[in-house]
Structures are given as structure tokens and as C-alpha cells.
Design a protein around this motif. Structure first.
Motif, short mmCIF file in Angstrom:
data_model
loop_
_atom_site.label_atom_id
_atom_site.label_comp_id
_atom_site.label_asym_id
_atom_site.label_seq_id
_atom_site.Cartn_x
_atom_site.Cartn_y
_atom_site.Cartn_z
N VAL A 281 86.82 21.92 47.72
CA VAL A 281 85.42 21.78 47.30
C VAL A 281 84.80 23.14 47.00
CG1 VAL A 281 83.14 20.95 47.98
CG2 VAL A 281 85.20 19.61 48.55
N ASN A 282 84.96 24.09 47.91
CA ASN A 282 84.40 25.43 47.71
C ASN A 282 85.46 26.31 47.05
OD1 ASN A 282 81.92 24.77 49.11
ND2 ASN A 282 83.12 24.82 50.99
N GLU B 112 87.30 20.80 52.54
CA GLU B 112 86.26 21.83 52.76
C GLU B 112 86.81 22.90 53.69
OE1 GLU B 112 82.28 20.44 53.14
OE2 GLU B 112 82.70 18.57 52.10
#
Length: 344
Positions: A264-265, A291
Motif C-alpha cells: 500500500v505504501n 501495509e
């Protein structure tokens, strides 16, 4: 009431499976002696391309006349293919290869010539990244080669394989299920502000020195129609690349169970543009967002080298990220997906 009971039974079985899987992964070092790995060189005479393949499998204690001696308990339809990321190699996918092999899968990791360093750094050609159709061709050739006489001591069923890929290999996996690229889409995206943090655009800039002609586009269109392989029964795409270039309608036509896992990041490929885009447009797709600060390269083996891809370290994760722990979590998702869809 019957439906509720069936759902409850299924959930309980799935939970039991996951508990057993985690236990087996924690005991992984104790069974490693039963697992084997071997690299074998093939050559595609039709395309004049070598194909170096790294296998992971459960080996038999008894010798045989084949190059790889599988255990008598080997299930013939548990076959998985792995496609590595851009300019990587199957040698960086041991965490996944051994885990699948520990559960009875015969795993073949394909090294794509022109990109993979296993053929020697002198063979690397940056323009290969733009010839995306060669990767699916490599995989289909390797699948054909799995039935070669003398390769295994047992016959394998090659009609419903699992295709797994990371990054460019993620696209390769999806292309084998029907994904195609859309002319001009990548160029428009990479010129936009949306692409400011997208490292994937740097490959297209390095790989193409001049615009494609109409004749080249026609040939590429023909090659794209040949990328799909009906023997692929399920796809697992790990942080797949080229989401910004893929045709939406082609994704809608993919009809095999698909698991898309993305960071996600992301420090390399924006999650919304790539992993999530794929999952949003494939009807039978399951999306898992990782994540915990995970980046694009948590999907390759833990390493200590000071190597970078487009400025992003391959081995050094963000502070607080434990690659080994995250990979075990990913394996739970992978085996849950396999179990849920009755693959293998």
C-alpha cells in the motif's frame, strides 16, 4: 440454516488450514532436508532464446534415471510457475519456491533472457523491458518443456497450473490469463503528474529509443493475442507492474481465480495505479493490501547487497520492516487462496 452451517464449516476448515500452514512454515527448517532445488537449461529453438529454469520440489530418497526424482507421493497436478521482476531472477524467489514445494508443489522459476542477470551481466539489454510479449512466450515454452522425456520420473498434469509473478512478472502472469496493453496509455500516463512517484515509467524511457510505427503496432497486436495460455488455472500477482498501461476490457475478460497482493505504501509502483487497478477490473480477483511500511521489494528474498533499482534499494527495507515476517503473512494469503479455489 443449511447455508449458514455450510459457511460455518468452511470457515472452520479454512481456519484450521491456516493454523496448520503457519505451523508448517514455523517448522520449515526441520523439513528443508526433504526439499531440493535444481537449475536446468532449456533452449527455445523456434525463438532462438535460452530459458534457464530453477526448480523447487520434494525429492525422492531413491535414485532414478530422470534429472529430478520426485517423491512417490507427488500430486501430479500441483504445478506452479514463477516469473521474476524486471532484471531480476528466480534465484531471488527461494522464500516462495521452497514454501510451495514444502506443500507438495513442483515449482519452476523462469529466468527471462535479456533481463535476468543469471545469464551474465553482458547479456542484459534494457530494451528487453519493452518487448513484454517475450516473457509469456518464455513461460509457455517452459510449460511445454515440463513434459520432456527424462526431466521427471513421474508424469505431471499441465492443464491447470498456477502462475505466480512479481512486478513485471506479475504482469506476465496476468498476460498469460488474458491481460493486454493498450497503445498510447503508458505514454500518456508517464507524461502526467500522476506518474511523479512511479518508478515503472523509467523502464519505458530506457527501453524505447524511438516511437513505434504502425507496422510494429500491428505485429505487437498479433503477439499480444498469442500471450494467453489456456493451461493457466490461477494467477497470483505480487505487486504487479504495468497497471497504468493495461487495457481495462482485457482484464474484465480474465476468468480464472486471481490473487493480487500489493504494498500500500509503495516506494516503487503506486498501489492505486497498479495492484488495486488490476484487482478492481478482474471479476474473480481477490486484493490484499500489505501495509506495515512494506515496499516493492519485500517480495524477493532477504539480502544484504547494496543494489538498487531506479534508486530504490532491493535489500534494505524501511525502518521497522521485517521482510521475513511479512513474507510469512503473504504465504498465509497465498495458501488460503489456493485452498479456497481448490487449486492443485
Amino acid at each position: 440454516m443449511v447455508l449458514m452451517n455450510l459457511q460455518s464449516t468452511y470457515i472452520q476448515r479454512l481456519r484450521t488450514f491456516i493454523v496448520l500452514l503457519v505451523a508448517s512454515l514455523n517448522a520449515f527448517s526441520s523439513i528443508a532436508a526433504e526439499l531440493s532445488t535444481k537449475e536446468i537449461d532449456f533452449f527455445n529453438q523456434q525463438l532462438n532464446r535460452p530459458a534457464k529454469v530453477k526448480f523447487w520440489y520434494q525429492s525422492s530418497e531413491n535414485s532414478c534415471h530422470a534429472k529430478m526424482c520426485l517423491t512417490p507421493q507427488q500430486t501430479p497436478n500441483r504445478i506452479a510457475i514463477i516469473s521474476h521482476g524486471a532484471f531480476g531472477s528466480p534465484r531471488e524467489m527461494n522464500w516462495l519456491g521452497y514454501a510451495l514445494a514444502s506443500q507438495g508443489w513442483v515449482v519452476a522459476g523462469v529466468a527471462h533472457f535479456g533481463e535476468s542477470w543469471v545469464y551474465g551481466t553482458e547479456s542484459i539489454d534494457p530494451s528487453t523491458a519493452s518487448r513484454f510479449w517475450q516473457r509469456p512466450q518464455d513461460v509457455s515454452f517452459v510449460i511445454d518443456s515440463l513434459s520432456n522425456d527424462g526431466l521427471f520420473n513421474r508424469s505431471l498434469a499441465l492443464d491447470k497450473l498456477i502462475m505466480v509473478g512479481h512486478s513485471s512478472g506479475g504482469f506476465t502472469s496476468l498476460a498469460l490469463a488474458g491481460a493486454t496493453l493498450e497503445s498510447g496509455k503508458s505514454e500518456a500516463y508517464c507524461r502526467s503528474d500522476k506518474a511523479n512517484n512511479d518508478k515503472g515509467c523509467q523502464y519505458s524511457k530506457k527501453g524505447r529509443s524511438k516511437p513505434l510505427t504502425q507496422d510494429m503496432m500491428r505485429k505487437i497486436g498479433l503477439l499480444q493475442r498469442q500471450m494467453q495460455d489456456p493451461r493457466i488455472g490461477g494467477v497470483i500477482a505480487l505487486d504487479p507492474a504495468l497497471g497504468h498501461a493495461v487495457n481495462e476490457q482485457s482484464l474484465a475478460q480474465i476468468d480464472v481465480p486471481t490473487l493480487v497482493i500489493g504494498s500500500v505504501n509503495n516506494d516503487f509502483l503506486p498501489y492505486i495505479t497498479h495492484a488495486k487497478y488490476y484487482a478492481d477490473h478482474i471479476q474473480r480477483a481477490t486484493l490484499v493490501g500489505i501495509e506495515q511500511g512494506a515496499g516493492h521489494f519485500i517480495y524477493i528474498d532477504s539480502c544484504n547487497a547494496d543494489r538498487k533499482a531506479n534508486g530504490v534499494p532491493l535489500c534494505k527495507d524501511r525502518d521497522g520492516v521485517n521482510r521475513d515476517v511479512i513474507q510469512k503473512q503473504i504465504l498465509v494469503h497465498i495458501f488460503g487462496f489456493i485452498y479456497k479455489n481448490g487449486l492443485g
